[in-house]
Design an enzyme around this catalytic site. Structure first.
Site, short mmCIF file in Angstrom:
data_model
loop_
_atom_site.label_atom_id
_atom_site.label_comp_id
_atom_site.label_asym_id
_atom_site.label_seq_id
_atom_site.Cartn_x
_atom_site.Cartn_y
_atom_site.Cartn_z
N GLN A 2 -88.46 -83.58 61.10
CA GLN A 2 -87.55 -83.55 62.25
C GLN A 2 -87.56 -82.18 62.92
O GLN A 2 -87.62 -81.14 62.25
CB GLN A 2 -86.12 -83.88 61.81
CG GLN A 2 -85.11 -83.88 62.95
CD GLN A 2 -83.70 -84.17 62.49
OE1 GLN A 2 -83.44 -84.32 61.29
NE2 GLN A 2 -82.77 -84.27 63.43
N HIS A 32 -86.40 -87.04 6.44
CA HIS A 32 -85.45 -85.94 6.53
C HIS A 32 -86.08 -84.66 7.05
O HIS A 32 -87.15 -84.27 6.62
CB HIS A 32 -84.85 -85.60 5.14
CG HIS A 32 -84.78 -86.72 4.19
ND1 HIS A 32 -83.70 -87.57 4.12
CD2 HIS A 32 -85.66 -87.17 3.26
CE1 HIS A 32 -83.91 -88.48 3.19
NE2 HIS A 32 -85.10 -88.26 2.65
N ASN A 67 -98.47 -76.41 14.61
CA ASN A 67 -99.43 -76.83 15.64
C ASN A 67 -99.79 -75.75 16.64
O ASN A 67 -100.71 -75.93 17.43
CB ASN A 67 -98.89 -78.05 16.39
CG ASN A 67 -97.52 -77.80 17.00
OD1 ASN A 67 -96.76 -76.97 16.52
ND2 ASN A 67 -97.20 -78.53 18.05
N ALA A 70 -95.28 -80.50 -3.52
CA ALA A 70 -94.19 -79.86 -2.80
C ALA A 70 -94.43 -78.36 -2.68
O ALA A 70 -94.96 -77.71 -3.58
CB ALA A 70 -92.87 -80.11 -3.52
#
EC number: 2.7.7.23
Length: 436
Positions: free
Chosen positions: A75, A339, A362, A399
């Site tokens: 416009q 968990h 990562n 673990a």
């Protein structure tokens, strides 16, 4: 020739939003306001035009990223300010039978009401509603039920301000009439702007038929500030959730749940309180437990949470994701991760168990790397998988291990310091109990 063309007016500055961002780019249920209008417009016509000015390039790029075929116009707000100037900017090569003109800040508008504006023989149809508090709206002035004119709040006299029939801001014009009458509109008003509403009075003087169509005030609600934005979002959320529940989704305390307008559900799904579903997420036959957040992800035949976070591009199939587990760009198929784990940029295959506290490391400070975990892998608690790394099928990871090398099928992986027990050292360090 198209039966109907649509012009969306979105050139305003939106100063009451108090933001550097264009008003129409503010999001509502996850999508920009203008996207909601455009989606509904394309249900009516394939000739959709949008008029912009403020933040032109930003809005243009946002619109074209999703709607490739929309025609965009700018416009001239210096020489032709106002709604008539905006509509005028989009008249180029307009050759449809009718033209629907709507505002870009009305995301709640329903398609059936827009269609009703065009489904009559009037030369101009305008949307109108009865307002309990008409202050601020343009008033629709009638004479024996016939529309005479629309007068803006700032230009209305005392009698006109008492009128409760208000302009809802959408119009359907005979296209030839629209093209011929816009150049005749003057800016002889308090704002010195060219009002599209003045086309009504000009058309009547030339003997054209003008009708008002009653619409729902809520659906035509204009978003002018962030308070109105919050009200509109709540209304849209209620519509989204009502539709989903009527189609089989179970929601506990739905007022506490947020669902993006792009999200899709299929089959038997249940959402517990305080669940957030964002983006074009797809949920099928799954249970999403309290406090979980799912972003741009796919969940099928799984249970998620409570308090789990699925970040973008996660794909979860027949998997259990427990509390305080975070996933990002992860693909899990028939996996258990119960968990306190972070699983990012990874692929985990069927039968694998992820122990508490497992982390895929990562990011090396420069690049993201992928972790691939095979079938029937058992990962013990507090394991770090330093990507890039491949864990073969049938691997057992003890673990507390830090895994930096690929494994072979059937391996036991253990990487931790040797435990040494020193008899009586507690008393040597702290002293005997009777000496404390």
């Amino acid at each position: 020739m198209n039966e109907i063309s649509i012009i969306i007016l979105a050139a305003g500055n939106g100063t009451r939003m108090k933001s550097n961002k264009s008003k129409v780019l503010h999001t509502l249920c996850g999508e920009p306001m203008i996207s909601h209008i455009l989606k509904k417009s394309y249900e009516i016509s394939n000739d959709v035009r949008i008029v912009l000015s403020y933040q032109f390039e930003e809005v243009k790029n946002s619109v074209l990223s999703e709607f490739k075929d929309v025609k965009i116009y700018k416009q001239d707000t210096i020489n032709r300010p106002g709604t008539a100037g905006a509509a005028e900017a989009a008249l180029e090569n307009l050759n449809s039978k009718k033209t629907l003109v709507i505002c870009g800040d009305m995301p709640l508008v329903e398609v059936n009401e827009l269609k009703s504006l065009c489904d009559n023989t009037a030369d101009i149809s305008l949307s109108a509603f009865r307002a309990k508090n008409p202050f601020g709206y343009g008033r629709v002035v009638l004479n024996q039920q016939n529309v005479i004119k629309i007068v803006e709040q700032k230009d209305a006299n005392d009698d006109e301000k008492k009128i409760d029939l208000c302009n809802a801001g959408a119009y359907c014009f005979d296209t030839n009439l629209l093209k011929n009458i816009i150049p005749l509109i003057k800016n002889e008003n308090a704002s010195r702007e060219f009002y599209l509403t003045d086309a009504i009075e000009l058309a009547l003087k030339q003997g054209f038929m003008v009708k008002s169509v009653l619409v729902d005030e809520t659906n035509f609600m204009g978003i002018n500030d962030k308070f109105a934005l919050s009200i509109a979002e709540e209304i849209m959320q209620n519509r989204i959730k009502e539709n989903l529940m009527k189609n089989g989704v179970i929601m506990s305390l739905p007022d506490t749940i947020f669902i993006d307008s792009r999200a899709e559900f299929e089959g038997e799904c249940k959402l517990e309180p305080n669940v957030v579903i964002l983006g074009n997420s797809f949920i099928k036959n799954s249970h999403i437990k309290s406090g979980s957040v799912i972003e741009f992800s796919e969940v099928c035949d799984s249970d998620i949470g409570p308090m789990a976070h699925l970040r973008p591009n996660s794909k979860i199939y027949k998997t259990h994701i427990g509390n305080f587990v975070e996933l990002k760009n992860a693909s899990l198929n028939e996996v258990k991760a119960g968990h306190l784990s972070y699983l990012g940029d990874c692929e985990i295959n069927s039968g694998t168990n992820i122990g508490c506290g497992t982390i895929t490391c990562n990011y090396d400070g420069k690049k993201k790397h992928k972790t691939i975990i095979g079938k029937n892998v058992f990962i013990g608690s507090d394991t770090q998988l330093v990507a890039p790394v491949n864990v073969a099928d049938d691997t057992l990871i003890a673990a507390g291990s830090t895994v930096t090398k690929d494994t072979n099928k059937g391996d036991l992986v253990i990487t931790r310091g040797k435990q040494i027990n020193k008899a009586g050292y507690f008393y040597k360090f702290f002293g005997k109990n009777d000496e404390k």
